[in-house]
Enzyme design. Structure first.
Site, PDB file in Angstrom:
ATOM      1  N   LYS A   1       0.825  -1.209   0.000  1.00 17.21           N
ATOM      2  CA  LYS A   1       0.000   0.000   0.000  1.00 17.21           C
ATOM      3  C   LYS A   1       0.862   1.263   0.000  1.00 17.21           C
ATOM      4  O   LYS A   1       0.555   2.232  -0.678  1.00 17.21           O
ATOM      5  CB  LYS A   1      -0.946   0.001   1.210  1.00 17.21           C
ATOM      6  CG  LYS A   1      -2.064  -1.037   1.096  1.00 17.21           C
ATOM      7  CD  LYS A   1      -2.995  -0.978   2.295  1.00 17.21           C
ATOM      8  CE  LYS A   1      -4.019  -2.103   2.263  1.00 17.21           C
ATOM      9  NZ  LYS A   1      -4.810  -2.202   3.494  1.00 17.21           N
TER      10      LYS A   1
ATOM     11  N   LYS B   1      -5.611 -10.621  -6.382  1.00 18.00           N
ATOM     12  CA  LYS B   1      -6.727 -11.040  -5.520  1.00 18.00           C
ATOM     13  C   LYS B   1      -7.958 -10.168  -5.739  1.00 18.00           C
ATOM     14  O   LYS B   1      -7.840  -8.990  -6.118  1.00 18.00           O
ATOM     15  CB  LYS B   1      -6.304 -11.044  -4.047  1.00 18.00           C
ATOM     16  CG  LYS B   1      -6.112  -9.693  -3.426  1.00 18.00           C
ATOM     17  CD  LYS B   1      -5.982  -9.791  -1.901  1.00 18.00           C
ATOM     18  CE  LYS B   1      -5.969  -8.365  -1.341  1.00 18.00           C
ATOM     19  NZ  LYS B   1      -5.923  -8.242   0.088  1.00 18.00           N
TER      20      LYS B   1
ATOM     21  N   LYS C   1     -12.171  -5.532  -2.273  1.00 21.75           N
ATOM     22  CA  LYS C   1     -13.275  -4.566  -2.218  1.00 21.75           C
ATOM     23  C   LYS C   1     -12.801  -3.159  -2.540  1.00 21.75           C
ATOM     24  O   LYS C   1     -13.615  -2.277  -2.780  1.00 21.75           O
ATOM     25  CB  LYS C   1     -14.033  -4.640  -0.893  1.00 21.75           C
ATOM     26  CG  LYS C   1     -13.236  -4.419   0.380  1.00 21.75           C
ATOM     27  CD  LYS C   1     -14.188  -4.356   1.566  1.00 21.75           C
ATOM     28  CE  LYS C   1     -13.748  -5.135   2.785  1.00 21.75           C
ATOM     29  NZ  LYS C   1     -12.467  -4.728   3.381  1.00 21.75           N
TER      30      LYS C   1
HETATM   31  P1  TYM Z   1     -10.421  -7.173   4.971  1.00 21.52           P
HETATM   32  O1  TYM Z   1     -11.521  -6.229   5.274  1.00 21.52           O
HETATM   33  O2  TYM Z   1      -9.416  -6.797   3.950  1.00 21.52           O
HETATM   34  O3  TYM Z   1     -11.011  -8.550   4.550  1.00 21.52           O
HETATM   35  C1  TYM Z   1     -11.994  -9.208   5.340  1.00 21.52           C
HETATM   36  C2  TYM Z   1     -11.748 -10.696   5.322  1.00 21.52           C
HETATM   37  O4  TYM Z   1     -11.869 -11.184   3.980  1.00 21.52           O
HETATM   38  C3  TYM Z   1     -10.683 -11.885   3.622  1.00 21.52           C
HETATM   39  N1  TYM Z   1     -10.388 -11.650   2.201  1.00 21.52           N
HETATM   40  C4  TYM Z   1     -10.256 -12.629   1.301  1.00 21.52           C
HETATM   41  N2  TYM Z   1     -10.388 -13.960   1.403  1.00 21.52           N
HETATM   42  C5  TYM Z   1     -10.204 -14.696   0.265  1.00 21.52           C
HETATM   43  N3  TYM Z   1      -9.911 -14.131  -0.941  1.00 21.52           N
HETATM   44  C6  TYM Z   1      -9.750 -12.796  -1.077  1.00 21.52           C
HETATM   45  N4  TYM Z   1      -9.466 -12.266  -2.255  1.00 21.52           N
HETATM   46  C7  TYM Z   1      -9.940 -11.974   0.085  1.00 21.52           C
HETATM   47  N5  TYM Z   1      -9.896 -10.633   0.285  1.00 21.52           N
HETATM   48  C8  TYM Z   1     -10.162 -10.452   1.596  1.00 21.52           C
HETATM   49  C9  TYM Z   1      -9.588 -11.291   4.503  1.00 21.52           C
HETATM   50  O5  TYM Z   1      -8.484 -12.158   4.626  1.00 21.52           O
HETATM   51  C10 TYM Z   1     -10.337 -11.071   5.792  1.00 21.52           C
HETATM   52  O6  TYM Z   1     -10.392 -12.261   6.554  1.00 21.52           O
HETATM   53  N6  TYM Z   1      -7.226  -6.506   8.664  1.00 21.52           N
HETATM   54  C11 TYM Z   1      -8.490  -7.154   8.383  1.00 21.52           C
HETATM   55  C12 TYM Z   1      -9.614  -6.734   9.317  1.00 21.52           C
HETATM   56  C13 TYM Z   1      -9.277  -6.896  10.759  1.00 21.52           C
HETATM   57  C14 TYM Z   1      -9.173  -8.131  11.457  1.00 21.52           C
HETATM   58  C15 TYM Z   1      -8.833  -7.772  12.796  1.00 21.52           C
HETATM   59  C16 TYM Z   1      -9.333  -9.456  11.080  1.00 21.52           C
HETATM   60  C17 TYM Z   1      -9.016  -5.895  11.631  1.00 21.52           C
HETATM   61  N7  TYM Z   1      -8.751  -6.411  12.854  1.00 21.52           N
HETATM   62  C18 TYM Z   1      -8.643  -8.746  13.761  1.00 21.52           C
HETATM   63  C19 TYM Z   1      -9.138 -10.448  12.082  1.00 21.52           C
HETATM   64  C20 TYM Z   1      -8.806 -10.076  13.386  1.00 21.52           C
HETATM   65  C21 TYM Z   1      -8.888  -6.774   6.946  1.00 21.52           C
HETATM   66  O7  TYM Z   1      -8.566  -5.743   6.466  1.00 21.52           O
HETATM   67  O8  TYM Z   1      -9.690  -7.588   6.335  1.00 21.52           O
END
Ligand code: TYM
Length: 334
Positions: free
Chosen positions: A113, A200, A203
């Site tokens: 990023k 990947k 969103k």
């Molecule tokens: P985020 O919002 O990017 O994504 C949410 C969840 O979706 C999964 N994900 C995917 N899984 C499979 N294929 C993909 N292309 C894909 N894109 C996203 C992510 O791995 C995630 O599980 N940092 C985290 C949010 C967070 C969090 C936490 C998670 C903040 N604090 C504590 C667990 C524990 C995030 O940005 O996810």
């Protein structure tokens, strides 16, 4: 014996995608009967890159309602907004003072990023919050002293850092934080973009055709699958040289709860059109079902979220106090 605990979150940066559903939400839903579950919308994490306040507010409510629409039962799972539990901010600071710029700047997501920002606007414009993204996330996990963290593959490194931080705090300050385990699904841990299957599905991708959004019109979602980029070979089998086909097979197997090999076998003698049609239909059915429930709950989000935060805060405060005492900020007997 007490139930083990899961914790997971989704950042409120954009509209939820099928990848979020398959990589995380679906598994969180499956765990909620067996585990004590804490799930939240990471609205503080959404501030790490510039975001329009109105958009953020809309995103967070949509995601809350979508969690329920995807099967989260608020009688079983504590579902809340991160910013409603003030302990997250404080925990972030306590953890940030126990990490180094070196380890944070080595995080893959930070490198990716920040590289993009640096290339267009220069080093000076990289937000401090972006560097501290993993300390906020480690704080999220340790505040609830979670055993298992269901996430997609892209979050594995952040959970690994959290494990190191928990060990460090336990060694240095004699705390007893659990060492959390990531739970990465066997199928669907990395769902790929429909327009470029080497990237990947995300969103925050600006190309709307690259992702299926959970609130897409189901007919449009179906058409997106028909147009998904594949290859010109024509035979269906699993291979890293055929990322588009592998992606469609992954989506199919995750939605049908079968293994990738079973999906490969099922489509072996079929053509790309048939594969796309069947994947498209499964998605269309899923979205129709999710959106029906979404419309039933979207107006109840504020009330539900308030209750969720109240419950989450009790546990978060207990673990924050534990660390504050260990660091010498509070007296043992207070
Ligand atoms: P985020 O919002 O990017 O994504 C949410 C969840 O979706 C999964 N994900 C995917 N899984 C499979 N294929 C993909 N292309 C894909 N894109 C996203 C992510 O791995 C995630 O599980 N940092 C985290 C949010 C967070 C969090 C936490 C998670 C903040 N604090 C504590 C667990 C524990 C995030 O940005 O996810």
């Amino acid at each position: 014996m007490d139930k083990k605990r899961i914790l997971s979150g989704i950042t409120a940066t954009g509209k939820l995608t099928l990848a979020n559903y398959i990589g995380a939400i679906k598994n969180i839903v499956n765990f909620q009967d067996e585990y004590e579950s804490y799930v939240f919308i990471a609205d503080l994490h959404a501030l790490t890159l510039p975001i329009d306040p109105k958009q953020l507010n809309e995103n967070k409510k949509n995601i809350y309602a979508l969690f329920i629409a995807c099967g989260i039962d608020i009688n079983k799972t504590t579902l809340f907004f991160q910013s409603d539990v003030m302990e997250h901010g404080m925990m972030n600071w306590l953890i940030a003072t126990n990490t180094t710029i070196g380890e944070l700047s080595r995080m893959t997501q930070f490198k990716d990023k920040s590289q993009k920002i640096r290339t267009s606007n220069g080093m000076e414009t990289i937000p401090t919050g972006l560097l501290m993204y993993p300390t906020l996330m480690a704080g999220d996990i340790l505040l609830y002293d979670a055993d298992l963290i269901p996430v997609g593959a892209d979050q594995k490194q952040h959970v690994e850092l959290t494990r190191n931080i928990a060990q460090r705090l336990n060694n240095k300050f004699k705390t007893d934080f659990k060492i959390p385990q990531p739970y990465i699904p066997e199928v669907g841990a990395r769902i790929m973009s429909l327009s470029d299957p080497t990237k990947k599905m995300s969103k925050s991708d600006s190309n709307e055709k690259s992702a299926i959004y959970l609130l897409d019109d189901p007919e449009i979602a179906y058409k997106k699958i028909l147009k998904a980029v594949t290859d010109s070979e024509g035979n269906i089998y699993l291979s890293d040289t055929k990322p588009g086909i592998k992606n469609l097979l992954s989506i199919y197997s995750a939605l049908k709860n079968i293994s990738l090999l079973q999906a490969e076998k099922y489509f072996k003698d079929k053509n790309y059109g048939e594969l796309k049609t069947e994947v498209g239909i499964s998605i269309k059915d899923l979205l129709t079902q999710i959106q029906k429930k979404y419309n039933e709950v979207i107006n109840k989000v504020d009330e539900y979220a308030k209750n969720g935060a109240k419950k989450a805060q009790i546990l978060a405060n207990k673990n924050l106090m534990k660390l504050m005492k260990a660091l010498g900020l509070k007296n043992e007997n207070k």
